[in-house]
Design an enzyme around this catalytic site. Structure first.
Site, mmCIF file in Angstrom:
data_model
loop_
_atom_site.group_PDB
_atom_site.id
_atom_site.type_symbol
_atom_site.label_atom_id
_atom_site.label_comp_id
_atom_site.label_asym_id
_atom_site.label_seq_id
_atom_site.Cartn_x
_atom_site.Cartn_y
_atom_site.Cartn_z
ATOM 1 N N HIS A 2 0.584 -0.513 -13.579
ATOM 2 C CA HIS A 2 -0.857 -0.643 -13.320
ATOM 3 C C HIS A 2 -1.213 -2.101 -13.045
ATOM 4 C CE1 HIS A 2 -5.254 0.046 -14.084
ATOM 5 N NE2 HIS A 2 -5.163 -1.203 -14.504
ATOM 6 N N GLU A 3 -0.725 -2.997 -13.896
ATOM 7 C CA GLU A 3 -1.048 -4.414 -13.717
ATOM 8 C C GLU A 3 -0.426 -4.983 -12.444
ATOM 9 O OE1 GLU A 3 -3.316 -5.750 -15.377
ATOM 10 O OE2 GLU A 3 -3.471 -4.113 -16.815
ATOM 11 N N HIS A 43 -2.516 -4.156 -9.559
ATOM 12 C CA HIS A 43 -3.587 -5.144 -9.341
ATOM 13 C C HIS A 43 -3.062 -6.347 -8.562
ATOM 14 C CE1 HIS A 43 -6.894 -3.370 -11.430
ATOM 15 N NE2 HIS A 43 -6.326 -3.385 -12.619
#
Length: 280
Positions: free
Chosen positions: A109-110, A113
């Site tokens: 998820h990070e 980003h």
């Protein structure tokens, strides 16, 4: 007086530009420092670094700098201005409370980003919001200065303009902030989808989100300026500092339901949604 006011306005604009440039090039260092993050030790956090490296390869981005925050509350965030200057910070609580599969979902998820340039986008949006607030204040000051010299000639009309200027100065930054939060929520959904793309495992992230959201520990180093960076809003609903805050993240139940759709699983039941909503 007029020249002094103009000089003050120019000084404010110059200061704003300097702060914006400083935020762009050094904002990540400030955030990491404010979060008490320290570089991960390869000997002590080999699994974390291994997971970050394997997900970075899958995402086709450079290996980011990895930091640890000594706090029992599970959470994580990414920061930086581009994939070549990215960092990920993970709390020790996250490493203690999730398994490797769940950790992969969170790290993906990070790195989503990072790959999607959300870290730069949110940095620029933050600068834009600050700029709008500055312009609104400048407009109010200009109307106030001009109004004092013309109020005797224009009477009630000038008073109406002054009221409108005051309303604009108050509402414009709020409206800009709402736009920022709306964009932030959409980028969270996108990062969740990117995590599934990289790991091929929606369940890992789904379980991790539920664990992080439901954990009762408070992340003390988080604040209103950094809360939007974390994978799950670190400011709990029961905290006094949560009062009056706009939501920076989509509801966890909505995020989990979207992840369930990706694996053709049934949506959360009403009871499950109520349990998650009580902690949002």
């Amino acid at each position: 007086m007029l020249f002094r006011s103009a000089g003050a306005t120019i000084l404010a604009v110059g200061l704003g530009l300097v702060l914006s440039l400083g935020s762009y090039y050094a904002g990540d260092s400030v955030v990491l420092s404010a979060s008490h993050a320290v570089p991960a030790d390869p000997a002590q956090h080999a699994q974390l670094l291994n997971v970050v490296q394997e997900i970075a390869i899958a995402a086709n981005v450079p290996m980011p700098q990895v930091y640890l925050i000594d706090d029992s509350a599970p959470n994580t965030f990414a920061t930086g201005r581009d994939p070549e200057h990215a960092s990920i910070a993970v709390t020790t609580g996250l490493l203690e409370k999730v398994n490797r599969e769940e950790l992969q979902g969170v790290i993906a998820h990070e790195l989503g980003h990072v790959r999607n340039f959300d870290i730069r986008f949110m940095l620029l949006v933050g600068v834009l919001v600050g700029g709008i607030a500055l312009l609104a204040d400048m407009f109010l000051r200009a109307r106030w200065i001009g109004g004092g010299r013309r109020s005797r000639d224009q009477g009630g009309g000038q008073a109406i303009v002054m009221i409108l200027a005051l309303v604009l100065a108050i509402l414009a930054p709020i409206a800009a902030r709402l736009v920022q939060l709306s964009v932030s929520r959409q980028r969270e959904f996108l990062a969740d989808a990117t995590s599934v793309e990289l790991t091929r495992n929606p369940e890992g992230l789904e379980r991790a989100l539920a664990k992080i959201d439901g954990d009762p520990d408070v992340l003390e180093v988080a604040n209103r300026a950094t809360q939007h960076l974390y994978i799950v809003n670190p400011i709990k609903k029961f905290e006094a500092r949560a009062s009056g805050l706009f939501s920076t993240h989509p509801p966890i139940a909505d995020r989990i339901d979207r992840l369930r759709q990706l694996r053709a699983a049934p949506a959360l039941s009403a009871e499950e949604r109520d349990l998650l909503t009580s902690t949002d």
